[in-house]
Design a protein around this motif. Structure first.
Motif, PDB file in Angstrom:
ATOM      1  N   LYS A  39       0.834  -1.208   0.000  1.00 32.15           N
ATOM      2  CA  LYS A  39       0.000   0.000   0.000  1.00 32.15           C
ATOM      3  C   LYS A  39       0.869   1.258   0.000  1.00 32.15           C
ATOM      4  CE  LYS A  39      -4.136  -1.935   2.186  1.00 32.15           C
ATOM      5  NZ  LYS A  39      -5.053  -1.841   3.340  1.00 32.15           N
ATOM      6  N   ASP A  40       1.934   1.249   0.807  1.00 34.66           N
ATOM      7  CA  ASP A  40       2.835   2.404   0.856  1.00 34.66           C
ATOM      8  C   ASP A  40       3.422   2.677  -0.519  1.00 34.66           C
ATOM      9  OD1 ASP A  40       2.798   0.842   3.422  1.00 34.66           O
ATOM     10  OD2 ASP A  40       3.801   2.632   4.170  1.00 34.66           O
ATOM     11  N   PHE A  73      14.023   4.137   3.124  1.00 31.77           N
ATOM     12  CA  PHE A  73      14.542   5.002   4.189  1.00 31.77           C
ATOM     13  C   PHE A  73      13.422   5.807   4.828  1.00 31.77           C
ATOM     14  CE2 PHE A  73      17.976   3.974   1.361  1.00 31.77           C
ATOM     15  CZ  PHE A  73      19.035   3.717   2.216  1.00 31.77           C
ATOM     16  N   GLY A  74      12.190   5.347   4.612  1.00 32.27           N
ATOM     17  CA  GLY A  74      11.023   5.972   5.223  1.00 32.27           C
ATOM     18  C   GLY A  74      10.242   4.933   6.000  1.00 32.27           C
ATOM     19  N   SER A  75       9.354   4.230   5.315  1.00 31.87           N
ATOM     20  CA  SER A  75       8.497   3.236   5.968  1.00 31.87           C
ATOM     21  C   SER A  75       9.299   2.138   6.657  1.00 31.87           C
ATOM     22  CB  SER A  75       7.557   2.615   4.937  1.00 31.87           C
ATOM     23  OG  SER A  75       6.717   3.594   4.349  1.00 31.87           O
ATOM     24  N   LEU A  76      10.339   1.600   5.987  1.00 37.13           N
ATOM     25  CA  LEU A  76      11.137   0.537   6.595  1.00 37.13           C
ATOM     26  C   LEU A  76      11.928   1.043   7.782  1.00 37.13           C
ATOM     27  CD1 LEU A  76      12.277  -2.333   6.654  1.00 37.13           C
ATOM     28  CD2 LEU A  76      13.998  -1.621   4.985  1.00 37.13           C
ATOM     29  N   LEU A  77      12.610   2.162   7.617  1.00 38.50           N
ATOM     30  CA  LEU A  77      13.423   2.691   8.714  1.00 38.50           C
ATOM     31  C   LEU A  77      12.568   3.017   9.938  1.00 38.50           C
ATOM     32  CD1 LEU A  77      16.290   3.497   9.543  1.00 38.50           C
ATOM     33  CD2 LEU A  77      15.842   5.784   8.647  1.00 38.50           C
ATOM     34  N   ASN A  78      11.335   3.436   9.715  1.00 33.67           N
ATOM     35  CA  ASN A  78      10.442   3.767  10.832  1.00 33.67           C
ATOM     36  C   ASN A  78      10.063   2.542  11.655  1.00 33.67           C
ATOM     37  OD1 ASN A  78      10.419   6.484  10.155  1.00 33.67           O
ATOM     38  ND2 ASN A  78       8.580   6.332   8.907  1.00 33.67           N
ATOM     39  N   SER A 121      19.753  10.563  -3.342  1.00 38.18           N
ATOM     40  CA  SER A 121      19.942  12.016  -3.250  1.00 38.18           C
ATOM     41  C   SER A 121      18.785  12.757  -2.580  1.00 38.18           C
ATOM     42  CB  SER A 121      20.161  12.601  -4.649  1.00 38.18           C
ATOM     43  OG  SER A 121      19.035  12.339  -5.484  1.00 38.18           O
ATOM     44  N   THR A 122      17.684  12.049  -2.275  1.00 37.27           N
ATOM     45  CA  THR A 122      16.578  12.685  -1.550  1.00 37.27           C
ATOM     46  C   THR A 122      16.388  12.080  -0.159  1.00 37.27           C
ATOM     47  OG1 THR A 122      14.958  11.162  -2.527  1.00 37.27           O
ATOM     48  CG2 THR A 122      15.332  13.245  -3.677  1.00 37.27           C
ATOM     49  N   VAL A 123      17.294  11.190   0.240  1.00 37.93           N
ATOM     50  CA  VAL A 123      17.209  10.584   1.571  1.00 37.93           C
ATOM     51  C   VAL A 123      17.713  11.586   2.601  1.00 37.93           C
ATOM     52  CG1 VAL A 123      18.045   8.719   3.042  1.00 37.93           C
ATOM     53  CG2 VAL A 123      17.473   8.256   0.650  1.00 37.93           C
TER      54      VAL A 123
END
Length: 355
Positions: A65-66, A97-102, A139-141
């Protein structure tokens, strides 16, 4: 862990160095969607086999879904608008580096098989393997995510070194596995335009010679073309290449030859700019800043100047004309090996006037 050689060797190296390692496999595509083809089941099996050999736990995490809402839908919208987006950049920013890292405890590191590095200051640096450097895709992380990330392959200078290590660790299956390129659900043997056509309803239209205005053929839907690529229009003795797309009139403008002057651009203006670090070396200066820039992953870094326009967008002016810049591409900038950030190309400025 993706089931490939890079993440498998990364996990083995970390365990060898004494880390307490756990493997995560991200499921980003629902294989029940018959319009996509993703070898996720085989990849997941490969991850489990590697983790069993390493005697570490592994978990499959569902980000279907993400991915659909934060990456895939935006990708479709951009293609439908005539742009050339980069879903891999979006996936790293929002999913890996968003959903997983959270989901990872704050006292733990995230490690990936990307070919890039960070230094003692948390700066994102190019990988030592020049042909595989993947800092473009990161480059956007944000800096806060990079502070919690390890890149075990960043110091390697050859992909062959990694494959040899895979054999040493007993990962023969992943060492000889075919390397995946592009978006997994499109499949290795499908044309991307054919895949997009299942989601984007755009009619065929006229293909026109940019120089003469004469009709030279028909395009199959503007979403399937990008600036600089072969147009696959059979007209006369020339091989035709895409120079422009007019979404208002549904017209594909083409030029003869891959080195036609209209395919070269001297500058671009980018929106949605991301600075990775809160402190930048010199980007706030009112005068142009000299740096290196790329508009494609495989492009060689090019000297350029960066300035900020009054509307807040950033202008990247190259020392030498760049072939086939396209709206929607990511333009990424470096100071030597230090990746500073990037933006989405909003306008492209021709290098030569045809008038």
């Amino acid at each position: 862990m993706s089931g490939g050689v890079d993440s498998s060797v990364s996990a083995a190296l970390l365990k060898q160095q004494g880390f307490n390692v756990e493997g995560f496999y991200m499921k980003n595509w629902d294989t029940r969607d018959e319009r996509g083809v993703c070898p996720s089941e085989q990849d997941w099996q490969d991850v489990q086999q590697v983790c069993k050999k390493l005697d570490i736990p592994c978990t499959q995490v569902d980000f279907v879904k993400d991915y659909w809402h934060q990456v895939f839908q935006d990708t479709l919208d951009d293609y439908a608008a005539g742009l050339t987006p980069n879903p891999d950049v979006m996936c790293n920013q929002h999913i890996k580096f968003g959903s997983l890292l959270n989901r990872i405890p704050e006292d733990c590191w995230l490690a990936t098989g990307h070919y890039c590095r960070t230094d003692g200051y948390g700066r994102l640096l190019r990988g030592k393997e020049v042909g595989k450097d993947q800092s473009y895709y990161l480059s956007t992380v944000p800096y806060t995510a990079l502070q919690r990330t390890l890149f075990p392959l960043g110091e390697f200078t050859s992909k062959e070194q990694v494959k040899q290590l895979a054999h040493t660790f007993g990962f023969d299956q992943v060492a000889t596995k075919r390397e995946s390129y592009g978006i997994c659900f499109v499949g290795q043997h499908r044309k991307f335009a054919d895949f997009l056509a299942q989601y984007i309803d755009q009619p065929r239209g006229q293909a026109v010679d940019l120089e003469t205005g004469k009709i030279i053929g028909e395009h199959q839907g503007l979403f399937g073309y990008t600036i600089g690529q072969a147009a696959h229009i059979h007209h006369g003795p020339h091989k035709w290449f895409v120079a422009e797309k007019d979404m208002t009139t549904n017209t594909l403008y083409c030029v003869p030859g891959s080195t036609h002057p209209s395919l070269f651009h001297k500058a671009c203006i980018a929106r949605h700019w991301t600075w990775i670090h809160t402190y930048q070396p010199s980007h706030q200066s009112s005068s142009p800043v000299n740096l290196l820039a790329q508009v494609r992953y495989r492009q060689q870094p090019q000297p350029a100047q960066l300035t900020q326009d009054p509307d807040g967008r950033y202008r990247v002016t190259f020392d030498q004309p760049i072939r086939a810049m396209a709206k929607g591409q990511q333009v990424v900038v470096w100071e030597k090996d230090w990746c500073l950030g990037s933006g989405v190309i909003d306008e492209i400025i021709p290098a030569y006037s045809l008038v």
